[in-house]
Design a protein around this motif. Structure first.
Motif, mmCIF file in Angstrom:
data_model
loop_
_atom_site.group_PDB
_atom_site.id
_atom_site.type_symbol
_atom_site.label_atom_id
_atom_site.label_comp_id
_atom_site.label_asym_id
_atom_site.label_seq_id
_atom_site.Cartn_x
_atom_site.Cartn_y
_atom_site.Cartn_z
ATOM 1 N N ASP A 117 0.820 -1.180 0.142
ATOM 2 C CA ASP A 117 -0.053 -0.027 -0.059
ATOM 3 C C ASP A 117 0.770 1.228 -0.103
ATOM 4 O O ASP A 117 2.072 1.324 0.048
ATOM 5 C CB ASP A 117 -0.967 -0.129 1.105
ATOM 6 N N HIS A 118 0.278 2.435 0.124
ATOM 7 C CA HIS A 118 1.072 3.487 -0.032
ATOM 8 C C HIS A 118 1.873 3.964 1.131
ATOM 9 O O HIS A 118 2.765 4.810 1.090
ATOM 10 C CB HIS A 118 0.081 4.994 -0.283
ATOM 11 N N THR A 119 1.735 3.165 2.258
ATOM 12 C CA THR A 119 2.587 3.519 3.481
ATOM 13 C C THR A 119 3.932 2.596 3.363
ATOM 14 O O THR A 119 4.706 2.821 4.014
ATOM 15 C CB THR A 119 1.865 2.845 4.691
ATOM 16 N N GLY A 120 4.021 1.584 2.448
ATOM 17 C CA GLY A 120 5.122 0.796 2.165
ATOM 18 C C GLY A 120 5.345 -0.192 3.327
ATOM 19 O O GLY A 120 6.327 -0.958 3.545
ATOM 20 N N TYR A 121 3.917 -0.503 3.953
ATOM 21 C CA TYR A 121 4.089 -1.259 5.271
ATOM 22 C C TYR A 121 3.399 -2.586 5.089
ATOM 23 O O TYR A 121 3.564 -3.735 5.095
ATOM 24 C CB TYR A 121 3.713 -0.579 6.527
ATOM 25 N N THR A 122 1.992 -2.460 4.325
ATOM 26 C CA THR A 122 0.967 -3.364 4.302
ATOM 27 C C THR A 122 1.049 -4.063 3.004
ATOM 28 O O THR A 122 0.940 -3.178 2.087
ATOM 29 C CB THR A 122 -0.449 -2.916 4.694
ATOM 30 N N VAL A 123 1.284 -5.222 2.983
ATOM 31 C CA VAL A 123 1.228 -5.961 1.795
ATOM 32 C C VAL A 123 -0.048 -6.134 1.240
ATOM 33 O O VAL A 123 -1.048 -6.671 1.718
ATOM 34 C CB VAL A 123 2.001 -7.397 1.562
ATOM 35 N N GLN A 124 -0.355 -5.572 -0.196
ATOM 36 C CA GLN A 124 -1.737 -5.832 -0.859
ATOM 37 C C GLN A 124 -1.733 -7.156 -1.749
ATOM 38 O O GLN A 124 -2.753 -7.814 -1.542
ATOM 39 C CB GLN A 124 -2.015 -4.949 -1.716
ATOM 40 N N SER A 125 -0.732 -7.559 -2.296
ATOM 41 C CA SER A 125 -0.491 -8.582 -3.034
ATOM 42 C C SER A 125 0.949 -9.218 -3.254
ATOM 43 O O SER A 125 1.875 -8.264 -3.447
ATOM 44 C CB SER A 125 -1.134 -8.154 -4.538
#
Length: 249
Positions: A117-125
């Protein structure tokens, strides 16, 4: 260094498009072109593209059809490889270098890295697999090369917002199926590449950051117009699941 055509498909996202075009100035890769295919936008996208027309290629898609837009981009591409990234995403500077390093032999048809995601922390895929009914599985912590063979029921999935294709492989399978107006378009291509004998590589690097901008289909992550999604799911199942289903007499 092998030439890459970066394709951005856009529709009514001028503010996001401006940011991703500026981000390409920071890519470490030394041999790429940028292609923007604009759908029937009604915002300031046309004005923005006029400011960039000496630096990028510009295509026009008269319908809100992502697969059609992708095919227009492929037709405009001069590169041996074509990279797709969403218009509301930003790549890391080493994005293309790391992706291109993964094309170790001619049988590799496509590679793709994680989407944060845009934070660079949470993986979307990341290491996603999908089956022939279009059902995706996100729980794996490892790539799935063992599922990459013709006729596989479950196969590696490469996110359409972070994927690099060998252009000749795309042409070999006939490009994107334009019945997929939205949703499962890249999943269908991945499966047809696997069935055609190509390898897909799921990478641990080559990152992009994705913002989930609202669109005519969804409000951030929540769909607000479900017909294209339901149509794509039914069409995908009809096209690919038949060999695993028995028809009752």
């Amino acid at each position: 260094m092998k030439p890459v055509s970066i394709i951005v498909n856009t529709l009514n996202r001028a503010d996001y498009l401006r940011k991703i075009l500026e981000s390409f100035c920071y890519l470490d890769y030394g041999h790429f072109e940028v292609i923007v295919v604009n759908g029937p936008s009604t915002d300031e996208t046309d004005d923005l593209l006029r400011k960039w027309d000496e630096k990028i290629k510009i295509g026009e898609c008269t319908e809100a059809n992502l697969s059609m837009s992708r095919n227009i981009g492929i037709a405009l591409a001069a590169g041996e490889f074509v990279a797709f990234i969403d218009d509301d995403a930003i790549p890391e500077p080493e994005w293309l270098n790391q992706a291109m390093d993964a094309f170790e032999h001619d049988e590799i048809g496509a590679v793709g890295g994680p989407v944060y995601d845009h934070t660079g922390y949470t993986v979307q895929s990341n290491y996603v697999t999908t089956n022939r009914f279009g059902d995706a599985f996100f729980s794996s912590t490892d790539p799935a090369p063992h599922n990459c063979y013709p006729g596989s029921f479950e196969f590696p999935h490469l996110a359409g917002g972070n994927v690099v294709f060998r252009r000749s492989a795309l042409l070999d399978i006939g490009g994107f199926d334009e019945e997929f107006q939205y949703y499962l378009d890249e999943t269908d291509v991945c499966l047809r590449l696997v069935d055609a004998g190509y390898d897909l590589r799921q990478l641990s690097n080559s990152f992009v950051h994705h913002k989930w901008a609202p669109s005519q289909i969804r409000d951030h992550k929540v769909p607000k117009y479900r017909f294209p999604i339901l149509k794509s799911k039914a069409y995908f199942t009809h096209r690919h699941a038949g060999i695993y289903c028995k028809r009752e007499q």
